[in-house]
Every structure is written in C-alpha cells, then in structure tokens.
Design a protein around this motif. Structure first.
Motif, short mmCIF file in Angstrom:
data_model
loop_
_atom_site.label_atom_id
_atom_site.label_comp_id
_atom_site.label_asym_id
_atom_site.label_seq_id
_atom_site.Cartn_x
_atom_site.Cartn_y
_atom_site.Cartn_z
N GLU A 58 53.49 45.64 -2.48
CA GLU A 58 53.53 45.86 -3.81
C GLU A 58 55.26 45.57 -4.04
O GLU A 58 55.71 45.06 -5.01
CB GLU A 58 53.16 47.06 -4.10
CG GLU A 58 52.70 47.09 -5.69
CD GLU A 58 52.06 48.50 -5.92
OE1 GLU A 58 50.91 48.24 -6.62
OE2 GLU A 58 52.60 49.60 -5.85
N ILE A 59 55.83 46.10 -3.15
CA ILE A 59 57.35 46.14 -3.06
C ILE A 59 57.73 44.57 -3.13
O ILE A 59 58.68 44.10 -3.80
CB ILE A 59 57.94 46.98 -2.31
CG1 ILE A 59 57.90 48.28 -2.30
CG2 ILE A 59 59.47 46.78 -2.19
CD1 ILE A 59 58.36 48.91 -3.56
N TYR B 175 56.00 41.87 -3.96
CA TYR B 175 56.02 40.99 -5.18
C TYR B 175 56.70 41.42 -6.14
O TYR B 175 57.15 40.64 -7.18
CB TYR B 175 54.58 41.00 -5.25
CG TYR B 175 53.51 39.98 -4.50
CD1 TYR B 175 53.77 38.59 -4.68
CD2 TYR B 175 52.85 40.41 -3.64
CE1 TYR B 175 53.26 37.80 -3.60
CE2 TYR B 175 52.25 39.68 -2.69
CZ TYR B 175 52.15 38.52 -2.57
OH TYR B 175 51.78 37.58 -1.97
N ALA B 176 57.08 42.60 -6.51
CA ALA B 176 57.98 43.34 -7.28
C ALA B 176 59.18 42.57 -7.27
O ALA B 176 59.98 42.09 -8.20
CB ALA B 176 58.02 44.80 -7.37
N ARG B 177 59.66 42.42 -6.02
CA ARG B 177 61.01 41.88 -5.62
C ARG B 177 60.97 40.38 -6.16
O ARG B 177 61.94 39.88 -6.70
CB ARG B 177 61.38 42.28 -4.39
CG ARG B 177 61.92 43.48 -3.99
CD ARG B 177 62.35 43.72 -2.32
NE ARG B 177 63.43 44.66 -2.44
CZ ARG B 177 63.95 45.02 -1.29
NH1 ARG B 177 63.49 44.68 -0.27
NH2 ARG B 177 65.08 45.86 -1.46
N MET C 165 59.13 38.92 -7.94
CA MET C 165 59.04 38.71 -9.61
C MET C 165 60.33 38.99 -10.17
O MET C 165 60.82 38.03 -10.91
CB MET C 165 58.19 39.59 -9.94
CG MET C 165 56.68 39.50 -9.70
SD MET C 165 55.47 40.54 -10.37
CE MET C 165 53.93 39.85 -10.20
N THR C 166 61.02 40.12 -9.70
CA THR C 166 62.36 40.18 -10.21
C THR C 166 63.33 38.87 -9.91
O THR C 166 64.08 38.64 -10.75
CB THR C 166 63.06 41.55 -9.44
OG1 THR C 166 62.03 42.67 -10.04
CG2 THR C 166 64.45 41.98 -10.09
N MET D 124 50.42 47.81 -9.33
CA MET D 124 51.31 47.35 -10.32
C MET D 124 50.96 46.96 -11.49
O MET D 124 51.06 47.51 -12.61
CB MET D 124 52.28 46.26 -9.90
CG MET D 124 53.18 46.77 -8.90
SD MET D 124 54.59 45.37 -8.64
CE MET D 124 53.81 44.57 -7.27
N ALA E 274 58.12 45.33 -12.48
CA ALA E 274 58.79 45.02 -11.23
C ALA E 274 60.25 45.20 -11.03
O ALA E 274 60.46 45.51 -9.97
CB ALA E 274 58.48 43.43 -11.25
N ARG E 275 60.96 44.90 -12.11
CA ARG E 275 62.21 45.44 -12.23
C ARG E 275 62.62 47.07 -11.84
O ARG E 275 63.29 47.22 -11.01
CB ARG E 275 62.99 45.21 -13.50
CG ARG E 275 63.34 43.76 -13.61
CD ARG E 275 64.04 43.77 -14.77
NE ARG E 275 64.86 42.30 -14.59
CZ ARG E 275 65.66 41.76 -15.72
NH1 ARG E 275 65.68 42.50 -16.85
NH2 ARG E 275 66.30 40.94 -15.38
N MET F 240 60.43 48.96 -10.20
CA MET F 240 60.00 49.09 -8.78
C MET F 240 61.02 48.56 -7.85
O MET F 240 61.54 49.38 -7.02
CB MET F 240 58.56 48.44 -8.49
CG MET F 240 57.36 49.04 -9.07
SD MET F 240 55.91 47.89 -9.06
CE MET F 240 54.77 48.95 -9.85
N THR F 241 61.60 47.44 -8.27
CA THR F 241 62.61 46.80 -7.42
C THR F 241 63.78 47.97 -7.31
O THR F 241 64.34 48.21 -6.19
CB THR F 241 63.10 45.40 -7.83
OG1 THR F 241 62.01 44.65 -7.69
CG2 THR F 241 64.08 45.06 -6.87
N TRP G 83 53.43 56.49 -8.79
CA TRP G 83 53.91 55.29 -7.98
C TRP G 83 55.18 55.62 -7.33
O TRP G 83 55.39 55.33 -6.14
CB TRP G 83 54.27 54.24 -9.07
CG TRP G 83 54.45 53.02 -8.12
CD1 TRP G 83 53.53 52.10 -7.62
CD2 TRP G 83 55.74 52.48 -7.89
NE1 TRP G 83 54.19 51.25 -6.95
CE2 TRP G 83 55.51 51.15 -6.95
CE3 TRP G 83 57.18 52.87 -8.04
CZ2 TRP G 83 56.69 50.44 -6.19
CZ3 TRP G 83 57.92 52.09 -7.10
CH2 TRP G 83 57.67 51.02 -6.47
#
Lengths: 430, 430
Positions: A164-165, A167-169, A171-172, B1, B168-169, B171-172, B205
């Motif tokens: 999850e992290i 893909y979040a990264r 995406m960012t 997410m 996403a941001r 989370m990052t 989360w």
C-alpha cells in the motif's frame, strides 16, 4: 488504489493473467501488422527476447512454470467481439476503417504461434518463430509479461501494508512529475509505456493520472485496450522492425541500401497525415536523411528514438530546410528514455521551432526507482526484436552503439553500406 | 487505500455516519467517566465547543442539517454486546476488570444526552448539559464530527482522482515521518489523535502504519474502537476536565487550592502503575508540583501538555529529585502539538535521563497540511471543554496563556490562588 495493492497481494494465491487481451498491445503493432499482412505476410521471422541489463537475473527471479503459464494464457486469447468492433468502427487519427476487412478477418481468427523457452544461466532464452504478422504480435505481451513477473517476484516478498505504501509513493511520485509538466505550454505528450510497464493496472492508473493532470495536452496512449476502455486516442506509427526485416531480406548491398526507403514507400501508400512519421535511426539518422528521396521530406514528421535527442532534432530541422521544407510545420516526436527533466529541456529547446510531441514510455509507466531496497523494482532494458528473417540475420545500428544488434560481420557490412562512422555511446537506462 | 477515497467520494450521495460506536472515543474518557460515575455522578456540567482558530468559519463550511444528522446519529448509539464484552473482559495496562460491573451496567444502557446547537455568525455554538458522566462522553465524538465535516466540505469539491492523489500523498507523508522515527532507539509512542483526526478511516490507517512501521515501539492507541478491532493496547489516563470541574465545585479558595490534589487522591485510590500519571499544568505546572503532597512524587510519571515541553520536563525532573525520587525510573509523556521534529528533539534530550513516551495526536492523524489549495485541510485548534459545573464556571490556566479559558475575574482568582505569574505565550497550532 487498493485495487492495485489488493490485486498484487492476491497474485500469490492464484494465477492472475498479465495480458488478458490481444489488443493489450501497442497500436503501432497493429498498424505494422496490417502493413506486413499486406506486403510481406509469408516472411518467416524469428523474434527473440534480449535482456540488455544482465544484472537482472530473470531466470533466478521468475519461475519458469509461472512464465509458461502466462505465455500460454496469451496463446489462449483471441480477439473479442467488442475489440473487433472497436478496431473496425473506431476513428484512428481521424480516419475511419483504418483496419481493412481482410486484415480484420484474419486478426479475428488469430491465435499467437508457439514460443520456445529455455533457461540459459540466469537468463531466459525466449524466441518466437513463424509468419511475420503472427510472430510480431508476441513482442509487446512477451515484454509486458517478463517485466511484470520480475516485478511480482519482488512484490511477493512484501507485506500487504508495504504494498500500500509502495503504491502510494509511486502515485505521489508520478503526480509530482505531472505537476511539473503542467506549466509547459502547448505540451503534447502520449503514453508509450506498454512494453515495460510495471503492470497493466499500473499503466492504466498512469494513463488516468495523465488525463486528469494534463487534460487535452495528454494526446493518447499507445495501448489499444486502455484507449478502447477509456475512450482515448490510440497512438503510434511504426518501429524498427520494419526496416530491420526489409533489410535482412535484401538480396545484395544495393537492395539493402534501398530497403529502409522501400519500407516507407509501402507505408506512404497506405497512410497519410500523422501516420507519416519517419523513424530514421535504424541505420544512422544522418545517412538515412542525406540519402532520402524528396517525397520523404514531405512527410509530417520524424521520431527520435536513439542518440542525443537534441542533436537528432537539429539534424532533422537542418534536413527539412535543405529540402525546402518549413520545419515549423513539422512534427518531432521524442520517444527515447524520457523523463520529466528531459521533456522540459527538449520542450524548451524546440517548442515554437517545430511541432513537438513526446512519447513517454518506461519512466511514465514503471518508475519505481528508489521505492524498494536495492532498487529491485527499477525498470531495466528488456527488448524483444526480430533477429532473423527468412533465415538471414537482422541488424540494427541505431544512433547509439549500445543499442546496436546483429552478427559482427553483418554489422560491419551495414555500417559500410549505410556509411555509418564513429558513434557516440550513450548509456541505455530503459 | 481506495476504500478511503471511495468512501470519501461516496459521502456526497448518502449519509455516512462519522461516529459509529460509543467506544470510538479516547480510552481516558472511559477511565475518567468511571471515576466521575463513582465520585461525582450527580454533578451537573456544561460542555461547550470552542474553535480557537476563528479563521476557519465552521458554520459557513458545514451544513447545519448535516451536522445535526451526525450528532443525532451519535445519540442513537448504544454499547454493542461485543464492545461491552471487550470492555469487561479485556486487560488494560495489564489489569483485568478495569471497568467495574456497576459502571458497565450503567454504560450498557447509556444514550448520550441532547445537545444544543445554534449558529452564531460564522461559527456554531454547540453545548451539552446534564450529568457529568453522560455529558463528558460528548467531547470526543463532537470534535471528531466537526473536524470530519469540515474536511468533507473541502473534499466534496474534489474529483474522484484528486481524492486518490490526496490520500496517496498523505500516506506517503505519514510514512516518511514514520521512517524518520524508526532510528530512535527505545522510542515509545502512542496514537492520541482521535479528537482531531481527519476521519475515522484515516485514523485507522495511521494506526496501521504505526504498527507496521514501528512494531512494538508503537505502544497503542487512545481510540478504544480501533484498539478493540486491531487488538492493540488502549492507552491514556486522565485529562484537564477532572481538575477543572473539581475546582469549579470548590466552595472557597482553600478548597480550590486543594481541588487538583483531590482529583488525584480519588485517582490514586482507583488506579496504580501506568495509570498514575500526573497532569500538572491545569493551573500552572511549577506551583502544582511545588505544593504537591509527597505521595504524588511516588506516581509513575507526568504528562506534559502545554508550555515549552523541555522546560516542563526539566521542571518535573528537578521536582522528583527534590522529593528524593530517581527521575530515571519516572515516565514523562509528551502530548502537546507533537510532530516528528519535536519528537526527535525531545527524545534526544530526555531519553536515558527519564523514561520517555509520546502521545502523538493531531499531526499523526490529521496532517493534510500543504496537500490542497489554501491549505484548506490543515488541522485547526478545536476543543470541547467543561465550561461550567453545578452553575459555576470552570477555569483553565495551562502553561500557555493562549490555552487559558474561563471568565476574566475567575482567571484572576485562580492565578492568585495557584500563584501563577507571567507565562510565556506559545502559538497553538493544533
């Protein structure tokens, strides 16, 4: 988002086909396939996987059984009715019936031919042999499968939350790139990232991000399936395999020297407008342009796919001028190893002087650099090329000797025939 | 997410209750509630919402009907059987049956009392009146609802894809914070972020991220529902409302001066070990400690919740030494406006000298700063406090005059009684 992480997470329990459609491929493959179907359908070719990044031990990372399952799955695919309807009925580059009935009838019954897979040390030898129009369609799915299986090998070690992290990264990271592209006026950029994408879902997400972030400045995707599903333009023209195979088939040096132009003569007959894009670097851009017939200077534009892109573009501009053409009306498509910095730089340098367009590939759809330990998800340089045609080896010189391929003696012969001298070596990242 | 983005996206079509459980609250609320139920159950109190950040026009952002729906929903909640079983049967701070049968029987039938809501200019006046053990349970859900409705007001303007990027941001961003905390040896940190969280799903989360990223160094969450569902420690001890109400009830100045210690005497009787944590700043830390009875120095630790935290900690260390206690055996819990830099700094300064623990609140569960235009999702300083008890106003001085509250004359009286002089003003961010 969770869709992707969840799907990735679920890979470990069941087979999740990587390529689920025969049109999950680059649009130009289908254009070229039709051209080959029309002009050279009985040519017997061999395509082969080549991993230029030897440090990625594909055979250690990817289970052979899993690889076979994925390749077998592609062989089980045939064109669906909806896909066929789209190809027959959709407008491509403003033109209806781009794909002719005889080609579509053939394509509708097509299944991809067998593959040959063998482990060689820590790499796989993967080859495809048979009729050119059939074999050529293996290139993109084969690459996409290898890239994604290598990715899955790394992702399999990760926990649900780490995914999850990740893909979040990612995406960012992509979104920040897109935000940097936003201020570029008159930007025209397309997705060329199918072959070395991280995964289908990820490519699909990247395309959505481009649509959301860039609006009409995002001009389309090379991926037909995504174009169809998301109602986007399918884009692309032609690739090196055409001149490579035509050249291999040449009977003598004189025919060889003519071959790259024969390719474009066939293309010229079939296509107009934005499909008339010269790919000049197969055997050296400068020589190709110097010897080109005048009618080629009338084409819409040029695609720069190796060597220093700015140099290539200046060469093209000079050439157009020397042939009495106005460069400001011409289109230059940059498509080699692009990332944001390079896009900004080229846009700054050429915007206004010519019409500029970008085909953004691997670093759009597979930039996972720096996101996992040892950079184990960084993209690498994998290609699948025509290596022989009717029993004769193919040769590619390109504007970068790092991208050259073919038997040594043939490379020397091609260099002589095409007058290619010393070339600047440039690192091939992707 | 995607769950979060999708849920957020769906808010606009149907009511999505923000608080879905009576134990979606801070653990210390329940501990204090039991203490109040035992010692002061008939006290009549008024709690009131106070938005210290006047620049956030809550009444302009939040629809009154929607706010009422959310508050009404909380009034419809009662303890579920599973929740009751967990509270009755679970071990808290190593102790079984923390919640006694008489309290549990009362809690099982509880519904929260009515609220009073009125628009005043661009703010809402939201108050709760009634028996202290009932009214006090409004604080956390009321704050969580206001914070989340304000967030939703901003999110409602965003497109589906923008939401995905936003999360996403975020989370990052959080993950990068957690990665910075990882190298801190012997770190002990808990989630104290229920009241000003971005949303329940987001808090949940964030807690998962802390578990994944910090393992056993993440010591638990103040949120009972999340603790129950994720099998984590529920943490927290007591808050300012106890000394504030006890003090308001004091008959004269002598009783007032005694009140904060009376609170802790009641607490002392009920709890031991890690629950014996002094919260010294309600009427000034220095004076409170100077006048404290010796048995208080025997308590496990202290929580620093206002003023300069390093100064507060040094004051506590000096105080323990002056009372013949070994500070290295004592626990200091920092819980005021923490973010990574401050945590690193305090950890560096006090780790080894005392046992250090962090209660990370708003900037754990609601750090959306810099992620949308005009910083419209930045957290702000919203509190819900006991403002009166049995008809008499409450007062809080704190170690930061920016956090002080109460009628001017009463504030002056309290300052006199507790010997509080000039205090350093510090900006209240959250």
């Amino acid at each position: 988002m969770a869709d992707i992480a969840t799907r990735v997470w679920n890979h470990r329990w069941k087979i999740d086909p990587i390529v689920r459609s025969l049109i999950d491929t680059d649009f130009y493959k289908l254009l070229m396939c039709q051209s080959v179907f029309r002009n050279k359908r009985d040519t017997h070719v061999t395509f082969s996987l080549i991993n230029r990044t030897k440090s990625v031990p594909l055979a250690d990372l990817i289970d052979e059984g899993e690889l076979r399952e994925q390749l077998d799955h592609v062989r089980s695919l045939s064109l669906t009715r909806g896909e066929s309807t789209w190809l027959r009925g959709n407008t491509f580059y403003g033109k209806r019936q781009m794909f002719r009935p005889d080609f579509m009838e053939w394509f509708e019954t097509l299944r991809l031919p067998p593959y040959h897979l063998e482990r060689k040390g820590d790499q796989y030898e993967l080859t495809f042999e048979g009729a050119w129009p059939e074999v050529m369609l293996w290139e993109i799915p084969a690459l996409a499968i290898l890239m994604e299986l290598r990715g899955r090998a790394i992702l399999d070690r990760m926990k649900r939350f780490e995914l999850e992290i990740l893909y979040a990264r990612a995406m960012t990271k992509l979104w920040e790139k897109i935000e940097r592209l936003r201020p570029l006026e008159n930007l025209r950029i397309a997705d060329f990232g199918t072959r070395r994408r991280h995964s289908f879902l990820w490519q699909d997400w990247c395309v959505q991000a481009m649509v959301e972030g860039l609006g009409p400045r995002f001009t389309g995707t090379s991926n037909c399936l995504i174009a169809m599903r998301r109602d986007l333009e399918a884009v692309g023209t032609n690739a090196h395999e055409l001149p490579m195979v035509y050249s291999a088939l040449a009977e003598d040096d004189a025919a060889l020297a003519r071959a790259p132009y024969d390719v474009l003569a066939d293309w010229h007959e079939e296509h107009d407008g934005n499909l008339r894009i010269i790919l000049p670097d197969t055997y050296g851009t400068r020589g190709f342009l110097d010897r080109a017939p005048d009618w080629l200077a009338g084409w819409t534009g040029i695609r720069i796919d190796s060597g220093d892109p700015a140099t290539g573009a200046e060469t093209a501009i000079d050439w157009w001028r020397s042939r009495g053409e106005d460069p400001s009306t011409k289109l230059i498509i940059f498509s080699d190893g692009l990332d944001v910095e390079k896009i900004e730089e080229l846009h700054r340098q050429f915007s206004g002087r010519v019409r500029v367009s970008f085909g953004w590939g691997t670093l759009l759809t597979n930039d996972f650099r720096g996101l996992v330990p040892d950079d184990a998800l960084a993209p690498f340089s994998l290609v699948c090329k025509a290596v022989a045609a009717d029993g004769k080896p193919t040769v590619k010189l390109s504007d970068n000797p790092e991208k050259a391929m073919g038997p040594e003696a043939e490379v020397a012969r091609y260099k002589r025939v095409f007058g290619v001298g010393e070339q600047e070596r440039m690192e091939v990242v992707v």
